[in-house]
Design a protein around this motif. Structure first.
Motif, PDB file in Angstrom:
ATOM      1  N   TRP A  42      -2.694  -7.263  16.817  1.00 45.95           N
ATOM      2  CA  TRP A  42      -1.589  -6.663  17.548  1.00 45.95           C
ATOM      3  C   TRP A  42      -0.551  -6.028  16.636  1.00 45.95           C
ATOM      4  O   TRP A  42       0.349  -5.339  17.096  1.00 45.95           O
ATOM      5  CB  TRP A  42      -0.916  -7.687  18.463  1.00 45.95           C
ATOM      6  CG  TRP A  42      -0.544  -8.968  17.796  1.00 45.95           C
ATOM      7  CD1 TRP A  42      -1.296 -10.105  17.742  1.00 45.95           C
ATOM      8  CD2 TRP A  42       0.656  -9.251  17.078  1.00 45.95           C
ATOM      9  NE1 TRP A  42      -0.631 -11.082  17.046  1.00 45.95           N
ATOM     10  CE2 TRP A  42       0.577 -10.581  16.630  1.00 45.95           C
ATOM     11  CE3 TRP A  42       1.801  -8.519  16.773  1.00 45.95           C
ATOM     12  CZ2 TRP A  42       1.584 -11.187  15.883  1.00 45.95           C
ATOM     13  CZ3 TRP A  42       2.805  -9.124  16.039  1.00 45.95           C
ATOM     14  CH2 TRP A  42       2.689 -10.438  15.607  1.00 45.95           C
ATOM     15  N   GLN A  43      -0.665  -6.215  15.336  1.00 45.14           N
ATOM     16  CA  GLN A  43       0.277  -5.602  14.402  1.00 45.14           C
ATOM     17  C   GLN A  43      -0.189  -4.189  14.087  1.00 45.14           C
ATOM     18  O   GLN A  43      -1.254  -3.979  13.526  1.00 45.14           O
ATOM     19  CB  GLN A  43       0.389  -6.439  13.133  1.00 45.14           C
ATOM     20  CG  GLN A  43       1.074  -7.764  13.381  1.00 45.14           C
ATOM     21  CD  GLN A  43       1.073  -8.667  12.169  1.00 45.14           C
ATOM     22  OE1 GLN A  43       0.080  -8.755  11.457  1.00 45.14           O
ATOM     23  NE2 GLN A  43       2.186  -9.340  11.962  1.00 45.14           N
ATOM     24  N   LYS A  44       0.608  -3.243  14.479  1.00 48.39           N
ATOM     25  CA  LYS A  44       0.258  -1.829  14.346  1.00 48.39           C
ATOM     26  C   LYS A  44       0.576  -1.303  12.950  1.00 48.39           C
ATOM     27  O   LYS A  44       1.493  -1.782  12.288  1.00 48.39           O
ATOM     28  CB  LYS A  44       1.036  -0.992  15.366  1.00 48.39           C
ATOM     29  CG  LYS A  44       0.805  -1.423  16.800  1.00 48.39           C
ATOM     30  CD  LYS A  44      -0.604  -1.128  17.207  1.00 48.39           C
ATOM     31  CE  LYS A  44      -0.820  -1.498  18.663  1.00 48.39           C
ATOM     32  NZ  LYS A  44      -2.187  -1.568  19.026  1.00 48.39           N
ATOM     33  N   PRO A  45      -0.156  -0.279  12.493  1.00 44.79           N
ATOM     34  CA  PRO A  45       0.171   0.330  11.201  1.00 44.79           C
ATOM     35  C   PRO A  45       1.516   1.057  11.281  1.00 44.79           C
ATOM     36  O   PRO A  45       1.982   1.422  12.362  1.00 44.79           O
ATOM     37  CB  PRO A  45      -0.975   1.303  10.948  1.00 44.79           C
ATOM     38  CG  PRO A  45      -1.637   1.501  12.258  1.00 44.79           C
ATOM     39  CD  PRO A  45      -1.334   0.305  13.101  1.00 44.79           C
ATOM     40  N   HIS A  46       2.112   1.259  10.133  1.00 43.55           N
ATOM     41  CA  HIS A  46       3.431   1.890  10.064  1.00 43.55           C
ATOM     42  C   HIS A  46       3.422   3.308  10.621  1.00 43.55           C
ATOM     43  O   HIS A  46       2.499   4.082  10.381  1.00 43.55           O
ATOM     44  CB  HIS A  46       3.903   1.942   8.608  1.00 43.55           C
ATOM     45  CG  HIS A  46       5.163   2.712   8.434  1.00 43.55           C
ATOM     46  ND1 HIS A  46       5.174   3.994   7.953  1.00 43.55           N
ATOM     47  CD2 HIS A  46       6.439   2.405   8.721  1.00 43.55           C
ATOM     48  CE1 HIS A  46       6.412   4.431   7.923  1.00 43.55           C
ATOM     49  NE2 HIS A  46       7.199   3.480   8.384  1.00 43.55           N
ATOM     50  N   GLN A  47       4.447   3.616  11.373  1.00 41.25           N
ATOM     51  CA  GLN A  47       4.722   4.982  11.804  1.00 41.25           C
ATOM     52  C   GLN A  47       6.151   5.274  11.382  1.00 41.25           C
ATOM     53  O   GLN A  47       7.047   4.453  11.594  1.00 41.25           O
ATOM     54  CB  GLN A  47       4.598   5.131  13.318  1.00 41.25           C
ATOM     55  CG  GLN A  47       3.190   5.011  13.821  1.00 41.25           C
ATOM     56  CD  GLN A  47       3.123   5.234  15.329  1.00 41.25           C
ATOM     57  OE1 GLN A  47       4.105   5.107  16.032  1.00 41.25           O
ATOM     58  NE2 GLN A  47       1.955   5.565  15.802  1.00 41.25           N
ATOM     59  N   GLU A  82       0.805  -1.226   0.000  1.00 41.92           N
ATOM     60  CA  GLU A  82       0.000   0.000   0.000  1.00 41.92           C
ATOM     61  C   GLU A  82       0.835   1.273   0.000  1.00 41.92           C
ATOM     62  O   GLU A  82       0.324   2.352  -0.285  1.00 41.92           O
ATOM     63  CB  GLU A  82      -0.972   0.006   1.191  1.00 41.92           C
ATOM     64  CG  GLU A  82      -0.298   0.015   2.550  1.00 41.92           C
ATOM     65  CD  GLU A  82      -0.076  -1.363   3.149  1.00 41.92           C
ATOM     66  OE1 GLU A  82       0.068  -1.434   4.384  1.00 41.92           O
ATOM     67  OE2 GLU A  82      -0.042  -2.351   2.406  1.00 41.92           O
ATOM     68  N   PHE A  83       2.128   1.184   0.293  1.00 40.09           N
ATOM     69  CA  PHE A  83       3.005   2.355   0.297  1.00 40.09           C
ATOM     70  C   PHE A  83       3.677   2.571  -1.057  1.00 40.09           C
ATOM     71  O   PHE A  83       4.431   3.525  -1.229  1.00 40.09           O
ATOM     72  CB  PHE A  83       4.081   2.228   1.380  1.00 40.09           C
ATOM     73  CG  PHE A  83       3.522   2.076   2.761  1.00 40.09           C
ATOM     74  CD1 PHE A  83       2.773   3.083   3.346  1.00 40.09           C
ATOM     75  CD2 PHE A  83       3.739   0.916   3.477  1.00 40.09           C
ATOM     76  CE1 PHE A  83       2.255   2.940   4.615  1.00 40.09           C
ATOM     77  CE2 PHE A  83       3.224   0.762   4.754  1.00 40.09           C
ATOM     78  CZ  PHE A  83       2.480   1.779   5.324  1.00 40.09           C
ATOM     79  N   GLY A  84       3.468   1.656  -1.993  1.00 37.02           N
ATOM     80  CA  GLY A  84       4.105   1.760  -3.311  1.00 37.02           C
ATOM     81  C   GLY A  84       5.446   1.063  -3.387  1.00 37.02           C
ATOM     82  O   GLY A  84       6.132   1.148  -4.401  1.00 37.02           O
ATOM     83  N   ASN A  85       5.853   0.365  -2.315  1.00 34.50           N
ATOM     84  CA  ASN A  85       7.082  -0.422  -2.345  1.00 34.50           C
ATOM     85  C   ASN A  85       6.871  -1.618  -3.270  1.00 34.50           C
ATOM     86  O   ASN A  85       5.843  -2.279  -3.198  1.00 34.50           O
ATOM     87  CB  ASN A  85       7.441  -0.933  -0.952  1.00 34.50           C
ATOM     88  CG  ASN A  85       7.603   0.182   0.052  1.00 34.50           C
ATOM     89  OD1 ASN A  85       8.059   1.267  -0.279  1.00 34.50           O
ATOM     90  ND2 ASN A  85       7.231  -0.081   1.292  1.00 34.50           N
ATOM     91  N   PRO A 112       4.011  -5.614   7.949  1.00 28.91           N
ATOM     92  CA  PRO A 112       4.358  -6.875   8.613  1.00 28.91           C
ATOM     93  C   PRO A 112       4.376  -8.102   7.698  1.00 28.91           C
ATOM     94  O   PRO A 112       5.283  -8.928   7.784  1.00 28.91           O
ATOM     95  CB  PRO A 112       3.285  -7.028   9.688  1.00 28.91           C
ATOM     96  CG  PRO A 112       2.772  -5.667   9.932  1.00 28.91           C
ATOM     97  CD  PRO A 112       2.930  -4.917   8.648  1.00 28.91           C
ATOM     98  N   GLY A 113       3.387  -8.239   6.830  1.00 31.69           N
ATOM     99  CA  GLY A 113       3.344  -9.409   5.952  1.00 31.69           C
ATOM    100  C   GLY A 113       4.543  -9.466   5.020  1.00 31.69           C
ATOM    101  O   GLY A 113       5.158 -10.520   4.831  1.00 31.69           O
ATOM    102  N   TRP A 114       4.882  -8.332   4.435  1.00 30.34           N
ATOM    103  CA  TRP A 114       6.030  -8.280   3.545  1.00 30.34           C
ATOM    104  C   TRP A 114       7.328  -8.421   4.318  1.00 30.34           C
ATOM    105  O   TRP A 114       8.305  -8.984   3.826  1.00 30.34           O
ATOM    106  CB  TRP A 114       6.020  -6.993   2.724  1.00 30.34           C
ATOM    107  CG  TRP A 114       5.027  -7.052   1.608  1.00 30.34           C
ATOM    108  CD1 TRP A 114       3.817  -6.416   1.547  1.00 30.34           C
ATOM    109  CD2 TRP A 114       5.149  -7.810   0.403  1.00 30.34           C
ATOM    110  NE1 TRP A 114       3.183  -6.737   0.370  1.00 30.34           N
ATOM    111  CE2 TRP A 114       3.985  -7.588  -0.354  1.00 30.34           C
ATOM    112  CE3 TRP A 114       6.121  -8.652  -0.109  1.00 30.34           C
ATOM    113  CZ2 TRP A 114       3.775  -8.178  -1.595  1.00 30.34           C
ATOM    114  CZ3 TRP A 114       5.909  -9.233  -1.347  1.00 30.34           C
ATOM    115  CH2 TRP A 114       4.746  -8.997  -2.073  1.00 30.34           C
TER     116      TRP A 114
END
Length: 132
Positions: free
Chosen positions: A91-96, A34-37, A67-69
């Motif tokens: 429990w997996q938080k979104p990227h900061q 989702e970040f374009g990576n 996390p998955g990647w």
């Protein structure tokens, strides 16, 4: 010209010329997050495993890998999230973003860089004074 120079002289501004060449020669696109990576695999690493890498759309920021990647990149799982119905756990938080070195960085209580004042030092320490 600027983009060429960035690719030639820096590693943190997307991909280098070496990475671009390796991706062109051996890379197989595995997916995108989702970040374009964009994630690739191909060739072998020094341990005989299939090499995996990511190309960031802008500044290279390793903490921006979901996390998955991250699990796939570090050989924790064999199937990339693009080939399964991956859902992050609760429990997996979104990227900061990493805020170190910015005004928004964490500064604990008593930090010299914090907004508050450092508490007065107590104890038996006496500063050295010349000639005393």
């Amino acid at each position: 010209m600027k983009k060429f120079l960035l690719q030639f002289f820096t590693w943190w501004s997307g991909q280098t010329l070496g990475t671009r060449f390796h991706t062109w020669r051996k890379g197989v696109r595995v997916g995108e997050d989702e970040f374009g990576n964009v994630y690739y695999e191909g060739g072998k690493d020094s341990e005989g495993r299939t090499r995996r890498w990511v190309i960031f759309p802008g500044t290279s920021e390793a903490t921006a890998i979901p996390p998955g990647w991250h699990g796939w990149m570090h050989y924790r799982v064999d199937t990339p999230p693009s080939k399964e119905n991956y859902k992050p756990r609760d429990w997996q938080k979104p990227h900061q973003p990493n805020l170190t070195g910015t005004a928004a960085a964490y500064r604990p209580k008593g930090s010299v860089l914090g907004a508050g004042h450092r508490p007065q030092v107590t104890g038996d320490y006496d500063a050295w004074t010349p000639g005393a």
